[in-house]
Design an enzyme around this catalytic site. Structure first.
Site, PDB file in Angstrom:
ATOM      1  N   GLU A  81      -4.288  -2.574   3.616  1.00  0.00           N
ATOM      2  CA  GLU A  81      -5.576  -2.505   4.128  1.00  0.00           C
ATOM      3  C   GLU A  81      -6.364  -3.824   3.512  1.00  0.00           C
ATOM      4  OE1 GLU A  81      -7.176   1.051   2.751  1.00  0.00           O
ATOM      5  OE2 GLU A  81      -6.298   2.311   4.421  1.00  0.00           O
ATOM      6  N   GLU A 112      13.415   7.474  -7.596  1.00  0.00           N
ATOM      7  CA  GLU A 112      12.469   7.110  -8.721  1.00  0.00           C
ATOM      8  C   GLU A 112      13.324   7.262  -9.895  1.00  0.00           C
ATOM      9  OE1 GLU A 112      10.424  11.227 -10.144  1.00  0.00           O
ATOM     10  OE2 GLU A 112       9.890  10.571  -8.025  1.00  0.00           O
TER      11      GLU A 112
END
Length: 270
Positions: A81, A112
């Site tokens: 953004e 992960e």
């Protein structure tokens, strides 16, 4: 080292399946109300990190977020953004998620748990000492994130983190830790809820404050925003009208000619 994972402790609510929709929403909202206060307690830590980011970005560096699952996705959202909001290059703020872009929409098994992969992912972006890396992990124990920050530290790269457990391995690894302790989740262990909300609030603060410090906002306006749709073009025209004495039509011509609100106003005032 042992520490208490408050994000993993049992919810204070029981028998959720027996609650009405009204009760569910009321109780979730009650928990959500506590998040801004937890962020407020972490403001000194957030304030310590942002000048480090601004300094590095002024030197030509970049900002990287690394995380897994919800935390990784939130980093990707914030990074993606920044270009349309502030008109910065697409590689200035980068979100890297364990498991790659596939993991944005679908969980990648065991991604992960690899403590060396984050550094490899960062190296693919030619990471160097001008950059800043922020690790995001609600638990503060994610090997992907901790391993990435450890290697960054070894290479004299500024590191920060956003975590939701105090005294976690991640917080002890980061040079600039941010610990937002939100407590147990409404659904036990579902850190996409309060912990995720807290992470989003902190990310908003970091990127917005840094961009303002870099001069990407004038007054309270996004004068460098990308004019990517009709709504934003209209907003840009009205921003110009608020800065200089021109009509809507004249402002439209200036915006089209110069490509941004900032350039239109600056060239008009020359």
């Amino acid at each position: 080292m042992t520490f208490t994972k408050t994000t993993e402790q049992a919810s204070k609510y029981e028998h959720l399946e027996k609650m009405s929709v009204h009760e569910l929403l009321l109780n979730i909202n009650e928990e959500d109300k506590t998040v801004p206060y937890a962020v407020e307690k972490a403001l000194p830590q957030i304030e310590a990190l942002i000048p480090e980011i601004v300094t590095k970005l002024k030197l030509g560096g970049r900002l990287f977020y690394i995380g897994a699952g919800t935390s990784g996705r939130l980093g990707v959202v914030d990074a993606s953004e920044c270009p349309p909001t502030f008109g910065v290059p697409f590689d200035l703020v980068n979100g890297i998620i364990a498991g790659g872009d596939t993991a944005i929409r679908r969980a990648v098994e065991n991604a992960e748990d690899n403590p060396t992969q984050a550094w490899l992912d960062l190296k693919s972006h030619n990471i160097d000492q001008n950059d800043v890396v922020i690790g995001i992990a609600a638990s503060g124990t994610t090997p992907y994130v901790i391993g990435g920050l450890q290697t960054c530290n070894e290479n004299n790269i500024v590191t920060g983190c956003i975590t939701n457990n105090e005294g976690s391995p991640l917080a002890l690894t980061a040079k600039f830790p941010i610990e937002v302790v939100v407590g147990p989740e409404f659904v036990t262990g579902s850190s996409r809820m309060k912990a995720g909300t807290a992470q989003k609030l902190v990310l908003n603060m970091i990127s917005t404050a840094a961009m303002i410090q870099l001069g990407k906002v004038k007054g309270n306006k996004m004068v460098d925003m990308q004019l990517s749709n009709i709504k934003l073009v209209d907003r840009g025209v009205k921003m110009i009208m608020g800065e200089i004495p021109v009509s809507y039509e004249e402002a439209s011509v200036l915006l089209k000619k110069y490509g941004s609100v900032r350039n239109a106003v600056d060239n008009y005032n020359k």
